[in-house]
Design a protein around this motif. Sequence first.
Motif, mmCIF file in Angstrom:
data_model
loop_
_atom_site.group_PDB
_atom_site.id
_atom_site.type_symbol
_atom_site.label_atom_id
_atom_site.label_comp_id
_atom_site.label_asym_id
_atom_site.label_seq_id
_atom_site.Cartn_x
_atom_site.Cartn_y
_atom_site.Cartn_z
ATOM 1 N N VAL A 1 7.193 20.275 -34.982
ATOM 2 C CA VAL A 1 6.704 20.644 -33.654
ATOM 3 C C VAL A 1 5.252 21.094 -33.740
ATOM 4 N N ALA A 2 4.938 21.952 -34.748
ATOM 5 C CA ALA A 2 3.573 22.466 -34.880
ATOM 6 C C ALA A 2 2.585 21.338 -35.168
ATOM 7 N N GLY A 3 2.961 20.421 -36.085
ATOM 8 C CA GLY A 3 2.027 19.366 -36.472
ATOM 9 C C GLY A 3 1.792 18.345 -35.378
ATOM 10 N N LEU A 4 2.853 18.026 -34.623
ATOM 11 C CA LEU A 4 2.735 16.931 -33.658
ATOM 12 C C LEU A 4 2.259 17.392 -32.291
ATOM 13 N N SER A 5 2.429 18.699 -31.966
ATOM 14 C CA SER A 5 2.044 19.133 -30.621
ATOM 15 C C SER A 5 0.633 19.699 -30.583
ATOM 16 N N THR A 6 0.026 19.946 -31.753
ATOM 17 C CA THR A 6 -1.335 20.498 -31.771
ATOM 18 C C THR A 6 -2.347 19.412 -31.433
ATOM 19 N N GLU A 7 -3.373 19.800 -30.654
ATOM 20 C CA GLU A 7 -4.480 18.885 -30.374
ATOM 21 C C GLU A 7 -5.518 19.059 -31.485
ATOM 22 N N TRP A 8 -5.532 18.129 -32.463
ATOM 23 C CA TRP A 8 -6.469 18.269 -33.576
ATOM 24 C C TRP A 8 -7.869 17.890 -33.129
ATOM 25 N N VAL A 9 -8.870 18.674 -33.568
ATOM 26 C CA VAL A 9 -10.261 18.413 -33.208
ATOM 27 C C VAL A 9 -10.845 17.448 -34.228
ATOM 28 N N GLY A 10 -11.355 16.320 -33.775
ATOM 29 C CA GLY A 10 -11.964 15.353 -34.682
ATOM 30 C C GLY A 10 -11.303 13.985 -34.544
ATOM 31 N N ASN A 11 -11.625 13.106 -35.481
ATOM 32 C CA ASN A 11 -11.143 11.737 -35.441
ATOM 33 C C ASN A 11 -9.766 11.669 -36.103
ATOM 34 N N THR A 12 -8.713 11.596 -35.285
ATOM 35 C CA THR A 12 -7.365 11.545 -35.855
ATOM 36 C C THR A 12 -6.828 10.132 -35.920
ATOM 37 N N GLU A 13 -7.654 9.128 -35.585
ATOM 38 C CA GLU A 13 -7.131 7.761 -35.516
ATOM 39 C C GLU A 13 -7.216 7.038 -36.858
ATOM 40 N N ALA A 14 -8.334 7.183 -37.557
ATOM 41 C CA ALA A 14 -8.515 6.439 -38.808
ATOM 42 C C ALA A 14 -9.135 7.343 -39.863
ATOM 43 N N PRO A 15 -8.716 7.219 -41.132
ATOM 44 C CA PRO A 15 -9.284 8.064 -42.184
ATOM 45 C C PRO A 15 -10.672 7.582 -42.602
ATOM 46 N N THR A 16 -11.492 8.530 -43.077
ATOM 47 C CA THR A 16 -12.792 8.187 -43.626
ATOM 48 C C THR A 16 -12.670 8.108 -45.146
ATOM 49 N N ASN A 17 -13.296 7.108 -45.735
ATOM 50 C CA ASN A 17 -13.220 6.940 -47.182
ATOM 51 C C ASN A 17 -13.878 8.121 -47.876
ATOM 52 N N ILE A 18 -13.153 8.733 -48.838
ATOM 53 C CA ILE A 18 -13.738 9.794 -49.660
ATOM 54 C C ILE A 18 -14.039 9.187 -51.020
ATOM 55 N N ALA A 19 -15.326 8.946 -51.298
ATOM 56 C CA ALA A 19 -15.708 8.261 -52.529
ATOM 57 C C ALA A 19 -15.557 9.195 -53.722
ATOM 58 N N ILE A 20 -15.356 8.586 -54.901
ATOM 59 C CA ILE A 20 -15.233 9.383 -56.126
ATOM 60 C C ILE A 20 -16.509 10.171 -56.365
ATOM 61 N N GLU A 21 -17.675 9.554 -56.036
ATOM 62 C CA GLU A 21 -18.953 10.246 -56.230
ATOM 63 C C GLU A 21 -18.996 11.529 -55.411
ATOM 64 N N THR A 22 -18.512 11.474 -54.167
ATOM 65 C CA THR A 22 -18.546 12.665 -53.313
ATOM 66 C C THR A 22 -17.710 13.774 -53.917
ATOM 67 N N ILE A 23 -16.490 13.405 -54.386
ATOM 68 C CA ILE A 23 -15.600 14.422 -54.958
ATOM 69 C C ILE A 23 -16.242 15.046 -56.196
#
Lengths: 166, 102
Positions: A108-130
Amino acid sequence: MATEVIWWVFAILITILSAGVVFSRSVIHSAIFLIGSLAGVGVMFVLMTVEFLALTQFLIYGGAVTVLVLLALMLTRADPSGRAEKVNGPQAPFALLAGGAIATVLLVAGLSTEWVGNTEAPTNIAIETISQRLFEDYGLPFILASVLLLVALIGAIIVARQEEGE
Amino acid sequence: MVPLENYLALSAVMFSLGVYGVLARRNAVLILMSVELMLNAVNLNFVAFAAYLDPGQIVGAIFAVFIITVAAAEVGLALAIVIRLFRNRATANVDEAATMKW
């Protein structure tokens, strides 16, 4: 479209395998289900395009941790004849109740919250960034983690070793 | 693409299964395996939040790296304790290791 299909296949697979880990009557079957379940989480990281964590997941969980768990299971078989021992305590129905309650709250908590930001598609996290974040901004925690691993290693050897006269 | 909520739901299901396993099982190694399930559910959540909502700072992904490290240390130590318990008591059942229970 293909991504969604793969996601659902692996999500159902992870759910079934995780249920197998906690509901299976044989401890060895539980360990083998655990390997599949942890590898499925690695596939989820691939689908989120976080390659570094996917590799870590496969190496550490798929390889090291599950081998360690299987080894401990083999070393602590109370009944070598393989007769099915009782794996669940009398508290199991209440545990089911607690697990169901936590599942309800989290869903209920995860699905009913309005998340701020782009919830449609993930952004690639490159190994260099990590690596940049890990070594530049989180250098001290990184070193502390390595010390922790060393201490845990020495502690495990001291706890598990065979002493003189035992 | 798959929306964030799907990952949250999967992680919630996995975590609850882990909670059930920790509370219901009697074998110490099986309890540890359920703890691993819970840790992985948390990792999935952290990485999902990092990849969807926080791609600039990626705090969630860094946190997941440390969780994996600590989980590896935890498994190594806990299994050493279980093996020790088995050698002293010839059982891996947590109900029978009650010497220090008040």
